[in-house]
Design a protein around this motif. Structure first.
Motif, short mmCIF file in Angstrom:
data_model
loop_
_atom_site.label_atom_id
_atom_site.label_comp_id
_atom_site.label_asym_id
_atom_site.label_seq_id
_atom_site.Cartn_x
_atom_site.Cartn_y
_atom_site.Cartn_z
N GLY A 190 -58.61 46.49 -60.42
CA GLY A 190 -58.83 46.70 -58.99
C GLY A 190 -58.46 45.51 -58.12
O GLY A 190 -59.09 45.25 -57.09
N LEU A 191 -57.46 44.76 -58.57
CA LEU A 191 -56.96 43.61 -57.80
C LEU A 191 -55.44 43.68 -57.78
O LEU A 191 -54.83 44.29 -58.67
CB LEU A 191 -57.34 42.30 -58.51
N PRO A 192 -54.82 43.07 -56.78
CA PRO A 192 -53.35 43.02 -56.80
C PRO A 192 -52.86 42.20 -58.00
O PRO A 192 -53.44 41.14 -58.28
CB PRO A 192 -52.97 42.31 -55.50
N VAL A 193 -51.85 42.70 -58.69
CA VAL A 193 -51.28 42.01 -59.86
C VAL A 193 -49.79 41.76 -59.61
O VAL A 193 -49.09 42.65 -59.13
CB VAL A 193 -51.47 42.85 -61.15
N PHE A 194 -49.34 40.56 -59.93
CA PHE A 194 -47.93 40.21 -59.77
C PHE A 194 -47.40 39.63 -61.08
O PHE A 194 -48.08 38.84 -61.72
CB PHE A 194 -47.75 39.21 -58.63
#
Lengths: 311, 311
Positions: B101-105
């Motif tokens: 539930g977090l932005p992943v790069f």
């Protein structure tokens, strides 16, 4: 409302080319004059006169871009030395701005040729490319994200001085051996022929053969001419492979006098390029001939004005 | 207000490193676990567990950056294949975003090491640099204007496959001969030693010598060890010169296992670099050792999150 134009100037060792370029990058008119050597003030006056002669009113001009054959101090548009033109320690941007009353932007000619090809030539629509100019010497412009990439002290793209043949005994003007320029330029091809003939090699070529003579003789099957072109293609293919491996540009554009040989040079260069490259790089890198020829500098100089004024 | 943190993950062939990194790029805590091979779902679960184990609350986490040992499709954070880890056709960004539930790069590990060195290591304060990682193989990250430069299909910086020795008979894993990796990596040094001993060369070194053994033997004057290091320095110096001539970076940072030899490798490499470079490039290009060592990937992955979220 009146149409607005860029003034693009390409200062070469033999001639000055000036173009009126519209906002789409199309050349509206072109002018040419011989370069006055070692006469800086006279050249500035000539620029002013050429701009006036266009007959376009000052309020229609957006600015002046100039490409010069050498290093430019990008921060202030001054120049330490232009050997081909005989200038030393001149402040081109300031001096010309005072005379014409327009913003003036200065950059290296190979960089502007690359920018021109990106805008209206063989790199149209792309954002990352390398444009190599092969003439008397070898220069290049590196375009990243649609802008000239200068690197530290504007030294990026000096690919003529890549050490491509570490074991070479041919000394480059820069003082070291084995530079790309000593294997791939017009000068290199002409010298290769001379050395071979002096060494007793049989050939149809005269000792003072030009690159045009060499490409023609190769088509007639002359073995020395074929050897010279093979040597050029080999080292050019190797250098392009090294550049593509580091930068992965979308396209490499080859321009300059030697590139006028077209497929005669491009085909063998591509073969060596593929031999020296990983499969992915060999597949994805497009290598094409420049399209704008002598207009690349004018168009690129105009784009420089557009880019600088948009800042 | 609660402090916010980046989660930086460095996925390697043997271990996973995870770091909690604050907004200044400083590592607050580090965790490590062995890499589960060929088990993608299990690895995703492990990432989630490692993130939970940090004890930091979800609303304090800004996002997750991950460096992987191979090519990433930069547009969508998917991966075609990671040979070292045994993954094929996985959508790492999407899958992990759903779980945490977090932005992943996601990006390549050599690129993130370069970004890390720029942020907090040997490239601190600079905008244009190249960071070369010399370990089992040779990779590089190219930083332009403080951002990773990816090139077409994210292939930029694959300097391990520059054809540096066109006449070599040593075949690279990539299928062609003479790649930088076949002369300069740890593997290359170990293989050089093996071939020499099999060829009857006298040396203090055992046939299964490591790079550490080779550097130690060189300090004791072993001629084979000296020859191996000289070969490495020669080809590394040549490649760095070619890279510097094309890109004119402010600095080249050398990291990875082999770089731990420090001055023993750096000094002769600089000598060859200067021999193969024009005077200006030789003078202006700083070549230094990496500073962050094993933390570069974590710090760079965190910076990736910062850069992507600032868009």
């Amino acid at each position: 409302m009146k149409e607005k134009y860029y003034i693009g100037i390409d200062l070469g060792g033999t001639s000055i080319k000036l173009g009126i370029v519209d906002k789409n990058g199309d050349i509206v008119a072109k002018y040419e004059a011989p370069t006055p050597h070692a006469k800086y003030e006279e050249t500035i006056e000539l620029f002013v006169k050429m701009i006036e002669q266009t007959g376009i009113e000052k309020d229609q001009m957006l600015g002046v871009g100039i490409g010069v054959p050498g290093f430019v101090n990008i921060e202030d548009g001054s120049i330490d030395e232009l050997v081909n033109v005989g200038w030393k320690n001149v402040h081109l941007k300031n001096d010309l701005e005072k005379k014409v009353g327009l913003p003036v932007f200065v950059d290296n000619d190979a960089n502007l040729a690359a920018l021109g090809e990106m805008w209206k030539g063989a790199g149209n629509g792309l954002t990352d490319l390398v444009c190599i100019t092969i003439g008397t010497g070898v220069g290049a412009g590196v375009i990243i994200n649609e802008k000239i990439y200068h690197g530290k002290n504007a030294m990026a793209g000096e690919v003529g001085h890549i050490t491509i043949n570490p074991h070479s005994e041919i000394r480059c003007n820069c003082g070291k051996n084995g530079c790309l320029e000593t294997e791939v330029s017009a000068t290199a091809m002409v010298n290769f022929n001379q050395r071979a003939i002096e060494g007793g090699k049989e050939t149809l070529l005269p000792i003072e053969a030009t690159t045009k003579d060499i490409f023609e003789a190769a088509q007639k099957g002359d073995s020395l001419a074929i050897e010279i072109i093979d040597n050029t293609a080999n080292y050019l293919g190797l250098a392009l492979s090294q550049i593509a491996t580091v930068l992965a540009p979308e396209r490499i554009v080859i321009g300059g006098g030697v590139s006028k040989a077209g497929e005669l040079l491009l085909r063998p260069t591509m073969q060596y390029f593929k031999r020296y490259s990983t499969e992915k790089i060999a597949e994805q890198t497009e290598i094409v001939l420049a399209e704008l020829e002598n207009d690349a500098g004018i168009v690129g100089a105009s784009r420089l004005v557009a880019d600088q004024m948009a800042k």
